[in-house]
Scaffold this motif. Sequence first.
Motif, PDB file in Angstrom:
ATOM      1  N   LYS A 107      -7.145  69.717  50.468  1.00  0.00           N
ATOM      2  CA  LYS A 107      -7.534  69.232  51.817  1.00  0.00           C
ATOM      3  C   LYS A 107      -7.936  67.634  52.101  1.00  0.00           C
ATOM      4  CE  LYS A 107      -8.532  72.060  55.986  1.00  0.00           C
ATOM      5  NZ  LYS A 107      -9.120  73.116  56.549  1.00  0.00           N
ATOM      6  N   GLY A 108      -7.380  67.084  52.755  1.00  0.00           N
ATOM      7  CA  GLY A 108      -7.777  65.664  52.989  1.00  0.00           C
ATOM      8  C   GLY A 108      -7.198  64.600  51.794  1.00  0.00           C
ATOM      9  N   SER A 392      -9.109  61.159  52.838  1.00  0.00           N
ATOM     10  CA  SER A 392      -9.984  61.037  53.944  1.00  0.00           C
ATOM     11  C   SER A 392     -11.422  61.318  53.464  1.00  0.00           C
ATOM     12  CB  SER A 392      -9.484  61.870  55.113  1.00  0.00           C
ATOM     13  OG  SER A 392      -9.841  63.245  54.424  1.00  0.00           O
ATOM     14  N   ARG A 393     -12.227  61.139  54.342  1.00  0.00           N
ATOM     15  CA  ARG A 393     -13.488  61.439  54.101  1.00  0.00           C
ATOM     16  C   ARG A 393     -13.681  62.880  53.593  1.00  0.00           C
ATOM     17  NH1 ARG A 393     -17.823  58.658  57.231  1.00  0.00           N
ATOM     18  NH2 ARG A 393     -18.805  60.886  57.385  1.00  0.00           N
ATOM     19  N   GLU A 394     -13.107  63.951  54.259  1.00  0.00           N
ATOM     20  CA  GLU A 394     -12.816  65.243  53.710  1.00  0.00           C
ATOM     21  C   GLU A 394     -12.283  65.299  52.420  1.00  0.00           C
ATOM     22  OE1 GLU A 394     -10.416  67.627  56.020  1.00  0.00           O
ATOM     23  OE2 GLU A 394     -11.547  69.520  55.341  1.00  0.00           O
ATOM     24  N   GLN A 397     -14.800  64.331  49.783  1.00  0.00           N
ATOM     25  CA  GLN A 397     -16.014  65.366  49.675  1.00  0.00           C
ATOM     26  C   GLN A 397     -15.216  66.775  48.803  1.00  0.00           C
ATOM     27  OE1 GLN A 397     -16.893  65.745  53.838  1.00  0.00           O
ATOM     28  NE2 GLN A 397     -18.998  65.868  53.212  1.00  0.00           N
ATOM     29  N   ASN A 398     -13.963  66.871  49.102  1.00  0.00           N
ATOM     30  CA  ASN A 398     -13.366  68.016  48.221  1.00  0.00           C
ATOM     31  C   ASN A 398     -13.126  67.962  46.767  1.00  0.00           C
ATOM     32  OD1 ASN A 398     -13.108  69.609  50.465  1.00  0.00           O
ATOM     33  ND2 ASN A 398     -11.318  69.162  51.295  1.00  0.00           N
ATOM     34  N   GLN A 427     -22.175  61.875  52.687  1.00  0.00           N
ATOM     35  CA  GLN A 427     -22.988  63.018  52.932  1.00  0.00           C
ATOM     36  C   GLN A 427     -24.179  62.470  53.813  1.00  0.00           C
ATOM     37  OE1 GLN A 427     -23.354  63.683  48.963  1.00  0.00           O
ATOM     38  NE2 GLN A 427     -21.658  65.029  48.881  1.00  0.00           N
TER      39      GLN A 427
ATOM     40  N   TYR B 349     -11.725  55.346  51.054  1.00  0.00           N
ATOM     41  CA  TYR B 349     -12.211  56.482  50.305  1.00  0.00           C
ATOM     42  C   TYR B 349     -11.301  56.800  49.223  1.00  0.00           C
ATOM     43  CZ  TYR B 349     -15.128  57.020  54.058  1.00  0.00           C
ATOM     44  OH  TYR B 349     -16.155  56.905  55.085  1.00  0.00           O
TER      45      TYR B 349
END
Lengths: 429, 429
Positions: A107-108, A392-394, A397-398, A427, B349
């Motif tokens: 995702k992302g 992406s930012r997500e 993070q993933n 974060q 990112y």
Amino acid sequence: MQKLINPKRKEWDALCTRPSYSTESLTERVSEIIAMVEARGDKALIELSALLEGANLKNLAVSSSEIEEAKGSISEDLKKSIDLAISNLTTFHSRQIRPVEYITTSKGVTCWRKGVGMETVGLYIPGGSAPLFSTILMLGIPAKLAGCQNLILCTPPNASGTINSAILYAASILGIQQIFKVGGAQAIAAMAIGTETIPKVNKIFGPGNQYVTKAKELVSVRGTAIDMPAGPSEVLIIADESSVPSYVAADLLSQAEHGPDSQVILLSTSDEVLNETLCEVERQVMELPRSETAMKALDNSRGILLRTLDDCMQFSNIYAPEHLILAVEKASAYAEKVVNAGSVFLGNYSCESAGDYASGTNHTLPTNGFAKAYSGVSVDSFTKYITYQELSREGIQNIGPAIEIMAEAEGLLAHKRAVSIRLKDVQND
Amino acid sequence: MQKLINPKRKEWDALCTRPSYSTESLTERVSEIIAMVEARGDKALIELSALLEGANLKNLAVSSSEIEEAKGSISEDLKKSIDLAISNLTTFHSRQIRPVEYITTSKGVTCWRKGVGMETVGLYIPGGSAPLFSTILMLGIPAKLAGCQNLILCTPPNASGTINSAILYAASILGIQQIFKVGGAQAIAAMAIGTETIPKVNKIFGPGNQYVTKAKELVSVRGTAIDMPAGPSEVLIIADESSVPSYVAADLLSQAEHGPDSQVILLSTSDEVLNETLCEVERQVMELPRSETAMKALDNSRGILLRTLDDCMQFSNIYAPEHLILAVEKASAYAEKVVNAGSVFLGNYSCESAGDYASGTNHTLPTNGFAKAYSGVSVDSFTKYITYQELSREGIQNIGPAIEIMAEAEGLLAHKRAVSIRLKDVQND
């Protein structure tokens, strides 16, 4: 042709050897030619042309009037035949273009791959006994489909400083505008290094004699890509009881006429077909204009009786032929068992000549056993596939934490920190 | 890092040169090693391992108990991270598999192309300061997807004769069972030639030091395919006003830590971003465990102010970077303008580490400007595409006459006759 009856499995490797073909002794001479071109550019090319082809060239570039003249001298029949070949080659090769596909891996995290044509490619077409204009189609069509911007063609002039009309016609109909009268190792050097007149290319394609082959090897070590390693042309034919000996013999000879170092191999499960074919070869070879060449190639060649078609397939996969003709009743079933081959021809009507000129497949193929690791020329041969990724930012993070752990385990802390610095910001937001 | 302000266009070529990287002087030593392996097989490998790694090996093959032990010593976090990387790499690479497509080029003429995995491929994983288990994923996953039957892995042991656990874990989870304790030029020689223990392979993949690089070059000339020519790793980053200097600096350093001969290039349209990033680099480099290596790489590196982002793109396409980070606001628009690059990272990112480990793209990429003619590793790198053609009676009737005319024009009469003999029968029926 040497005839063998049911050779033992342990003898197969020896039967799969090619006629020896060493270019080692040429290294010094070809290195000299490359050095000459590097030092003196066009001047060296013109001098070498006088020396080797006996041509007194004023210009290396073929002029537009020479091309117009060539067009006028080609018969309508030949033009139509070339049109048909271009149509079939274009139909087949255009399906090799890959659309861009965006793939979400996590995702992302989106990844994709895009084919981009090499900017400048060099095509080498030999002169000599056979003016191989068909090779221009085989290289020029996938190059154009790949989106190459500049196609450079080098081919040696004859002693009067001219180029075969069919070569000029084939090049011009594909829109190849930069055609140069230069052959041999010096042509390969010119395209690899660049001269005042001839642009430096990203990759060099095309067949040639041992000087050309050695030059391609040497420039590839220096950093210019080449299509594939070279070797003499070859065919392996598998024939069962359903084969027509006169067709098989004609196919063996169509390969044998290429050069004295060519090799043809016939595998058969039928002693009768094997014997009849070998007789037909003896008979048909006498009718050929290039019979002397073909007879020399036949000296390197073998007709082998094997017990089963599965044995024949196993032998063929060890040999890894450039061309494989399955002249057997259940050709489709045996085609599934091919592991190593350049191009495969199924059934009694699929002669190798079809693939050499007009079926639509490419005739620039791996020889000399290279089919174990190389493919024939395709649109991909002219394409670089560039990969892309967008997180992406997500996305960071993933997958960021996994990257941190793996980078740390490899001891590459700066790799880890490039992620950590971003994760911290994400974060904290 | 050297800082340059708006260098003239004619200076760009010089600014695109890499640190010099010649392996010429190694030819003799590496040729000797290859000859040793050719003459004495496993014995030579064991002697060289004692000499070079100080290891006293009884067996070259890694045992199943060694693999079990390695599995037990890997943390759950690292296992999960490797699982995620495998999942993303598999998702991305599996879409590269091409289905067979049957194409009718002329009526009665069917052509197709089928990808077949190379039977035996060799993966080389260096030892030394960083145990690159991630490279096993990058090579093993596309090899498996291509359908390669035998994957051979060579990696050097340490002085106690053991292999890093993460390397053994990554190999075993991909089902790679033939792992050998052999490194350097001798590993490349062993896979190219074959020894009592190590199978001869069709193609060799993987990074390595200058001995490995030279050995790959030498065996490729002898006939073993290799993944691509090698060179030190590199990144080019394009940064505009929207870039985050601390991120850009971290990305430059994640490349610089690879080796003293690595190169990093920063192009920016913003003097402020350029200056801040260079300051950040100075600051961050001091915090790295591999700061000494990174500082040497920075000596080869450049930060360049250019007037427009289009200028930056043009420079980048001349440089042809292995990794290209587009740390710009309109990254997607500029991604369309990439002509030469190995892998491209879009936006703030998408750090290079993501592609090095887990985004899903392959990290085995063309360096040293080879991105002008080479692609990174993909499923295709492990695949031979075999072409097929089947002509019916109608097929040979449709295209046979064109083949006859073209073959005659090339002076290849046996090629013509292979068609004529069939056409005669078809027309007489």
